[in-house]
Design a protein around this motif. Structure first.
Motif, short mmCIF file in Angstrom:
data_model
loop_
_atom_site.label_atom_id
_atom_site.label_comp_id
_atom_site.label_asym_id
_atom_site.label_seq_id
_atom_site.Cartn_x
_atom_site.Cartn_y
_atom_site.Cartn_z
N GLY A 67 -7.90 10.42 -0.83
CA GLY A 67 -8.60 11.65 -0.42
C GLY A 67 -7.66 12.82 -0.27
O GLY A 67 -7.95 13.94 -0.71
N ASP A 68 -6.51 12.56 0.37
CA ASP A 68 -5.51 13.62 0.52
C ASP A 68 -4.98 14.08 -0.85
O ASP A 68 -4.79 15.27 -1.08
CB ASP A 68 -4.34 13.13 1.37
N ASP B 239 -7.57 16.24 -2.53
CA ASP B 239 -7.55 17.58 -1.92
C ASP B 239 -6.39 18.40 -2.48
O ASP B 239 -6.55 19.57 -2.82
CB ASP B 239 -7.44 17.48 -0.40
N ASP B 240 -5.22 17.76 -2.57
CA ASP B 240 -4.05 18.45 -3.12
C ASP B 240 -4.27 18.83 -4.59
O ASP B 240 -3.87 19.91 -5.02
CB ASP B 240 -2.80 17.58 -3.01
N GLN C 107 -7.11 19.50 -6.04
CA GLN C 107 -8.05 20.61 -6.10
C GLN C 107 -7.35 21.93 -5.82
O GLN C 107 -7.70 22.96 -6.39
CB GLN C 107 -9.21 20.40 -5.13
N ASP C 108 -6.36 21.88 -4.93
CA ASP C 108 -5.65 23.10 -4.54
C ASP C 108 -4.39 23.35 -5.36
O ASP C 108 -3.66 24.31 -5.10
CB ASP C 108 -5.26 23.02 -3.06
N THR D 251 -1.72 11.73 -7.28
CA THR D 251 -3.12 11.32 -7.35
C THR D 251 -3.26 10.01 -8.11
O THR D 251 -3.96 9.09 -7.69
CB THR D 251 -3.99 12.41 -8.00
#
Length: 155
Positions: free
Chosen positions: A116-117, A120-121, A123-124, A137
């Protein structure tokens, strides 16, 4: 680390998972003549599956920053497949050992938190951070897959 009980349970479950498809062609449960696959065939199937997974992850490394949305969709698809695999494996483990189930659930929760982390990374991510984020990932996906594989082989 899994306990000896978890490893024993995993071995038994993996044996059942590997042997189950062998008898699929039998018309009766006691009709096993000429239906048992050889050890080499089973090993070959397992190797092919491992090679396929490795190839998928290798392909993921080729996503460019411009393909970020496609990469995130691919990660989502892989996550769904891993979630389904986890559900099946955890149900089997739970039936045989509550302790092994709890260990598997803890490892899975850790792996999915990390994934999940990583998502998130991703996506950013910027073009400058893309390669590192993508690598992290894919590594998180591999860790989640390994959690299931280790649990299945420990059954």
């Amino acid at each position: 680390m899994f306990s000896k009980t978890a490893l024993l349970v995993g071995t038994m479950m993996m044996s059942a998972v590997v042997a189950s498809p062998v008898y699929a062609g039998s018309t009766k449960s006691d009709d096993q003549s000429n239906t048992m696959a050889t050890d080499e065939a089973i090993k070959s199937d397992a190797k092919d599956m491992g090679d396929k997974i490795a190839a998928q992850y290798e392909d993921a490394k080729d996503f460019t920053y411009e393909q970020k949305e496609e990469f995130l969709a691919w990660v989502d698809e892989q996550s769904d497949e891993l979630g389904n695999s986890y559900d099946e494996a955890s149900e089997n483990v739970k039936q045989n050992s509550e302790e092994a189930y709890e260990e598997m659930a803890a490892a899975w929760n850790d792996a999915t938190d990390e994934l999940g982390d990583a998502v998130d990374d991703a996506q950013d991510a910027s073009a400058d951070t893309w390669e590192d984020v993508k690598k992290n990932t894919v590594a998180a996906l591999e860790k989640a897959k390994k959690t299931i594989s280790d649990s299945e082989s420990a059954e």
